[in-house]
Design a protein around this motif. Structure first.
Motif, PDB file in Angstrom:
ATOM      1  N   THR A  38       0.847  -1.235   0.048  1.00 52.33           N
ATOM      2  CA  THR A  38      -0.083  -0.196   0.080  1.00 52.33           C
ATOM      3  C   THR A  38       0.758   1.127  -0.075  1.00 52.33           C
ATOM      4  N   THR A  39       0.232   2.368  -0.457  1.00 49.88           N
ATOM      5  CA  THR A  39       1.043   3.508  -0.259  1.00 49.88           C
ATOM      6  C   THR A  39       0.619   4.347   1.093  1.00 49.88           C
ATOM      7  N   GLY A  40       1.490   3.679   1.995  1.00 50.90           N
ATOM      8  CA  GLY A  40       1.443   4.620   3.383  1.00 50.90           C
ATOM      9  C   GLY A  40       0.336   3.619   4.228  1.00 50.90           C
ATOM     10  N   GLY A  98      -4.235   2.660  -5.121  1.00 53.80           N
ATOM     11  CA  GLY A  98      -4.347   3.137  -6.797  1.00 53.80           C
ATOM     12  C   GLY A  98      -3.132   2.609  -7.357  1.00 53.80           C
ATOM     13  N   GLY A  99      -2.745   3.404  -8.452  1.00 59.07           N
ATOM     14  CA  GLY A  99      -1.576   3.161  -9.431  1.00 59.07           C
ATOM     15  C   GLY A  99      -0.251   2.839  -8.781  1.00 59.07           C
ATOM     16  N   SER A 100      -0.327   3.542  -7.973  1.00 58.18           N
ATOM     17  CA  SER A 100       1.327   3.576  -7.000  1.00 58.18           C
ATOM     18  C   SER A 100       1.358   2.238  -6.416  1.00 58.18           C
ATOM     19  N   ALA A 101       0.433   1.855  -5.615  1.00 55.32           N
ATOM     20  CA  ALA A 101       0.725   0.590  -4.973  1.00 55.32           C
ATOM     21  C   ALA A 101       0.592  -0.732  -5.877  1.00 55.32           C
ATOM     22  N   ILE A 102      -0.246  -0.590  -6.942  1.00 51.72           N
ATOM     23  CA  ILE A 102      -0.293  -1.705  -7.781  1.00 51.72           C
ATOM     24  C   ILE A 102       1.130  -1.856  -8.758  1.00 51.72           C
ATOM     25  N   ASP A 103       1.532  -0.570  -9.081  1.00 45.61           N
ATOM     26  CA  ASP A 103       2.719  -0.715  -9.832  1.00 45.61           C
ATOM     27  C   ASP A 103       3.789  -0.997  -9.076  1.00 45.61           C
ATOM     28  N   ALA A 104       3.918  -0.544  -7.878  1.00 41.24           N
ATOM     29  CA  ALA A 104       4.907  -1.065  -6.812  1.00 41.24           C
ATOM     30  C   ALA A 104       5.036  -2.600  -6.551  1.00 41.24           C
ATOM     31  N   THR A 141      -7.992  -2.473  -6.943  1.00 44.79           N
ATOM     32  CA  THR A 141      -7.810  -0.978  -6.971  1.00 44.79           C
ATOM     33  C   THR A 141      -8.865  -0.231  -6.089  1.00 44.79           C
ATOM     34  N   THR A 142      -8.113   0.602  -5.679  1.00 45.17           N
ATOM     35  CA  THR A 142      -8.926   1.745  -4.762  1.00 45.17           C
ATOM     36  C   THR A 142      -9.262   3.071  -5.373  1.00 45.17           C
ATOM     37  N   THR A 143      -8.599   3.272  -6.465  1.00 44.32           N
ATOM     38  CA  THR A 143      -8.893   4.418  -7.157  1.00 44.32           C
ATOM     39  C   THR A 143      -9.470   4.109  -8.783  1.00 44.32           C
ATOM     40  N   SER A 144      -9.988   5.162  -9.371  1.00 40.91           N
ATOM     41  CA  SER A 144     -10.616   4.845 -10.571  1.00 40.91           C
ATOM     42  C   SER A 144      -9.849   5.665 -11.445  1.00 40.91           C
ATOM     43  N   CYS A 150      -5.535  -3.529 -14.830  1.00 40.56           N
ATOM     44  CA  CYS A 150      -5.892  -4.280 -16.045  1.00 40.56           C
ATOM     45  C   CYS A 150      -4.584  -4.103 -17.203  1.00 40.56           C
ATOM     46  N   THR A 151      -3.694  -3.679 -16.842  1.00 42.30           N
ATOM     47  CA  THR A 151      -2.482  -3.265 -17.695  1.00 42.30           C
ATOM     48  C   THR A 151      -1.275  -3.997 -17.235  1.00 42.30           C
ATOM     49  N   GLN A 152      -0.293  -4.057 -18.215  1.00 42.95           N
ATOM     50  CA  GLN A 152       0.984  -4.745 -17.851  1.00 42.95           C
ATOM     51  C   GLN A 152       1.965  -3.686 -17.340  1.00 42.95           C
ATOM     52  N   TRP A 153       1.326  -2.518 -17.430  1.00 41.48           N
ATOM     53  CA  TRP A 153       2.403  -1.316 -17.037  1.00 41.48           C
ATOM     54  C   TRP A 153       2.873  -1.171 -15.641  1.00 41.48           C
ATOM     55  N   ALA A 154       4.057  -1.036 -15.541  1.00 38.72           N
ATOM     56  CA  ALA A 154       4.308  -0.539 -13.963  1.00 38.72           C
ATOM     57  C   ALA A 154       5.163   0.866 -14.441  1.00 38.72           C
ATOM     58  N   ALA A 185     -14.976   4.845  -2.567  1.00 37.41           N
ATOM     59  CA  ALA A 185     -15.825   5.781  -1.927  1.00 37.41           C
ATOM     60  C   ALA A 185     -15.057   6.771  -1.041  1.00 37.41           C
ATOM     61  N   SER A 186     -14.001   6.299  -0.538  1.00 36.80           N
ATOM     62  CA  SER A 186     -13.057   6.974   0.485  1.00 36.80           C
ATOM     63  C   SER A 186     -12.275   8.129  -0.183  1.00 36.80           C
ATOM     64  N   MET A 187     -11.987   7.817  -1.575  1.00 37.37           N
ATOM     65  CA  MET A 187     -11.283   9.050  -2.025  1.00 37.37           C
ATOM     66  C   MET A 187     -12.022  10.450  -2.032  1.00 37.37           C
TER      67      MET A 187
HETATM   68  N1  NAD Z   1       0.497   1.082 -14.539  1.00 37.54           N
HETATM   69  C1  NAD Z   1      -0.250   1.818 -15.267  1.00 37.54           C
HETATM   70  O1  NAD Z   1      -0.737   1.447 -16.434  1.00 37.54           O
HETATM   71  C2  NAD Z   1      -0.618   3.396 -14.925  1.00 37.54           C
HETATM   72  C3  NAD Z   1      -1.373   4.057 -15.887  1.00 37.54           C
HETATM   73  C4  NAD Z   1      -1.346   5.644 -15.561  1.00 37.54           C
HETATM   74  C5  NAD Z   1      -0.571   5.938 -14.593  1.00 37.54           C
HETATM   75  N2  NAD Z   1       0.081   5.196 -13.772  1.00 37.54           N
HETATM   76  C6  NAD Z   1       0.939   5.543 -12.442  1.00 37.54           C
HETATM   77  O2  NAD Z   1       0.064   5.406 -11.321  1.00 37.54           O
HETATM   78  C7  NAD Z   1       0.385   6.405 -10.377  1.00 37.54           C
HETATM   79  C8  NAD Z   1      -0.717   7.202  -9.953  1.00 37.54           C
HETATM   80  O3  NAD Z   1      -1.893   6.301  -9.369  1.00 37.54           O
HETATM   81  P1  NAD Z   1      -3.164   6.812  -8.830  1.00 37.54           P
HETATM   82  O4  NAD Z   1      -3.474   8.056  -9.764  1.00 37.54           O
HETATM   83  O5  NAD Z   1      -4.100   5.801  -8.694  1.00 37.54           O
HETATM   84  O6  NAD Z   1      -2.765   7.424  -7.592  1.00 37.54           O
HETATM   85  P2  NAD Z   1      -1.944   6.960  -6.135  1.00 37.54           P
HETATM   86  O7  NAD Z   1      -2.017   5.373  -6.197  1.00 37.54           O
HETATM   87  O8  NAD Z   1      -0.604   7.470  -6.474  1.00 37.54           O
HETATM   88  O9  NAD Z   1      -2.777   7.459  -4.971  1.00 37.54           O
HETATM   89  C9  NAD Z   1      -2.777   8.869  -4.717  1.00 37.54           C
HETATM   90  C10 NAD Z   1      -3.430   8.903  -3.394  1.00 37.54           C
HETATM   91  O10 NAD Z   1      -4.558   8.590  -2.859  1.00 37.54           O
HETATM   92  C11 NAD Z   1      -4.472   7.632  -1.935  1.00 37.54           C
HETATM   93  N3  NAD Z   1      -5.704   6.643  -2.125  1.00 37.54           N
HETATM   94  C12 NAD Z   1      -5.799   5.713  -2.930  1.00 37.54           C
HETATM   95  N4  NAD Z   1      -6.989   5.469  -2.877  1.00 37.54           N
HETATM   96  C13 NAD Z   1      -7.667   6.029  -2.011  1.00 37.54           C
HETATM   97  C14 NAD Z   1      -9.053   5.864  -1.465  1.00 37.54           C
HETATM   98  N5  NAD Z   1      -9.810   4.799  -2.024  1.00 37.54           N
HETATM   99  N6  NAD Z   1      -9.388   6.706  -0.456  1.00 37.54           N
HETATM  100  C15 NAD Z   1      -8.545   7.302  -0.204  1.00 37.54           C
HETATM  101  N7  NAD Z   1      -7.267   7.592  -0.297  1.00 37.54           N
HETATM  102  C16 NAD Z   1      -6.934   6.677  -1.351  1.00 37.54           C
HETATM  103  C17 NAD Z   1      -3.020   6.933  -2.106  1.00 37.54           C
HETATM  104  O11 NAD Z   1      -2.703   6.321  -0.650  1.00 37.54           O
HETATM  105  C18 NAD Z   1      -2.154   8.141  -2.348  1.00 37.54           C
HETATM  106  O12 NAD Z   1      -1.773   8.997  -1.200  1.00 37.54           O
HETATM  107  C19 NAD Z   1       1.550   7.413 -10.967  1.00 37.54           C
HETATM  108  O13 NAD Z   1       2.898   6.834 -10.557  1.00 37.54           O
HETATM  109  C20 NAD Z   1       1.146   7.031 -12.361  1.00 37.54           C
HETATM  110  O14 NAD Z   1       2.262   7.714 -13.279  1.00 37.54           O
HETATM  111  C21 NAD Z   1       0.446   3.902 -13.902  1.00 37.54           C
END
Ligand code: NAD
Ligand code: FE2
Length: 388
Positions: A38-40, A98-104, A141-144, A150-154, A185-187
């Motif tokens: 997770t991110t944090g 979100g993408g950061s946790a999944i990419d990590a 995923t917890t972000t939209s 659904c991607t292979q990208w990190a 919903a918590s975003m």
């Molecule tokens: N792998 C891919 O295909 C792909 C595509 C586009 C972007 N990215 C990359 O993904 C990263 C961005 O990911 P992101 O936009 O999903 O944001 P993120 O994962 O960076 O999350 C942003 C913030 O929102 C918080 N958060 C996440 N879900 C939450 C929730 N449900 N409630 C409250 N807080 C929440 C996180 O802890 C973080 O602090 C970037 O590094 C970007 O370049 C990856």
């Protein structure tokens, strides 16, 4: 006549409210001990990590939590997480966030499988190949936004070199993607807006890309419609279930689309500027999408007219629109979402404009060749200046 195309996306998708409860059932085919990334500590404090650990336990999966990942995950954090997971005997990686946790999580799965630092797989003449040794990945995923489930990208950031490349291979697709709109919903509104704009940018770029396909075109069309219909609503009221549900679906449709159609210049720029200035992905895209659309639309006018029709959720002949209407509609959306912030206010320095342009050319070249307008270095610099 249907044009020739190539399409591949192997992710098992589990979509719906409450589907987190099925994580263990799906994950048990892939291992016995998971590292949850997770991110944090937000999801630890909210109880989500404990809930997931209990769900996994019922299916006989032990787990440990690794929270030390920043938004825009760093190569060093990925290496550290993989070392801890290896010492604990983990055999699969779960990205929760979100993408950061999944990419990590994807990065850690590569490191665990190959026993080498993640940066070896990122940039350079001797870049190593990502193989089937990659550990199994589950994406929740917890972000939209990124569609990373659904991607292979990190996407991985190196602070030392100020670079932020996207890497990926057939082996970095998640085995299973859990898309549970309740988790979104918590975003807060700001994150909903920025991540939701990322989804729209993916849909527009994959739709107008050289590598677009008839299948991804359908997905992009629907994703753009859903963004037009639901993104404002999700930002205004995070508890609007229908809007969250619609954006969650748009997110995954757009993710599938960029796994095949890939992205174009705007994303190449967002990566490079993110590497140079540490900006937020969705906010950077919002600053540059109007200028990149203006540059690219001449090479694909019919699709740009269609974008207007989809954004307005209309069904008609797109000939009634002007090509520029799509840009005006996207600008209005950006203003409504409070994302109208130029790059200079996001932390990019004027002295770094050329460096940002060179970053796209040096390590995001695919985003240039995939853009039908084939931008040159001076075009890229102009686009950054227009968005500055
Ligand atoms: N792998 C891919 O295909 C792909 C595509 C586009 C972007 N990215 C990359 O993904 C990263 C961005 O990911 P992101 O936009 O999903 O944001 P993120 O994962 O960076 O999350 C942003 C913030 O929102 C918080 N958060 C996440 N879900 C939450 C929730 N449900 N409630 C409250 N807080 C929440 C996180 O802890 C973080 O602090 C970037 O590094 C970007 O370049 C990856
Ligand atoms: Fe993106």
């Amino acid at each position: 006549m249907i044009r020739d195309f190539f399409y591949y996306n192997p992710v098992k998708i589990v979509f719906g409210e409450g589907k987190l409860n099925e994580a263990g059932t799906y994950a048990q085919a892939y291992g016995k001990k998971a590292v949850i990334v997770t991110t944090g500590n937000f999801f630890k404090e909210s109880g989500l990590v404990d809930r997931l650990q209990k769900i996994l336990k019922v299916s006989g999966i032990d787990s440990l939590h690794f929270p030390d990942v920043d938004p825009n995950p760093l190569n060093t954090q990925i290496d550290k997480g993989a070392a801890l997971a290896k010492a604990a005997g983990c055999d699969m990686v779960i990205g929760l966030g979100g993408g950061s946790a999944i990419d990590a999580a994807k990065g850690m799965a590569i490191v665990l499988g190959h026993g080498k630092p993640i940066w070896n797989f990122c940039i350079g003449e001797n870049v190593e190949t990502i193989s089937a040794k990659t550990f199994p990945i589950i994406a929740i995923t917890t972000t939209s936004g990124t569609g990373s489930e659904c991607t292979q990208w990190a996407v991985i950031t190196n602070k030392e070199t100020a670079e932020k490349p996207g890497i990926g291979a057939d082996f970095t697709f998640a085995k299973v993607a859990i898309i549970d709109p309740e988790l979104m919903a918590s975003m807060p509104p700001k994150i909903t807006a920025a991540t939701g704009f990322d989804t729209l940018a993916h849909s527009i770029e994959a739709y107008t890309a050289v590598l677009s396909t008839p299948i991804t075109d359908m997905f992009c069309e629907e994703a753009i419609r859903l963004c037009g219909k639901y993104l404002r609503r999700a930002v205004k009221n995070g508890k609007d279930r229908e809007a969250r549900n619609g954006m969650a679906f748009a997110n995954s449709l757009a993710g599938i689309s960029i796994s095949v159609g890939i992205v174009t210049l705007c994303h190449g720029l967002a990566h490079s500027i993110g590497g140079v200035a540490g900006t937020t992905h969705g906010e950077t895209l919002a600053a540059m999408t109007p200028a990149t659309m203006r540059f690219s639309m001449k090479s694909n006018p019919d699709k740009y007219k269609n974008i207007t029709m989809f954004l307005r959720d209309e069904y008609c002949t797109a000939d009634r629109y002007k090509v520029e209407d799509s840009i005006d509609d996207v600008k209005t959306l950006i203003r409504d979402l409070d994302l109208d912030v130029p790059l200079s206010k996001q932390g990019l320095k004027e002295k770094d404009i050329e460096k940002a342009a060179d970053g796209v050319i040096n390590y995001m070249g695919g985003s240039i060749t995939n853009d039908p307008s084939m931008p040159k270095r001076e075009d890229i610099i102009n686009i950054i200046k227009q968005s500055f």
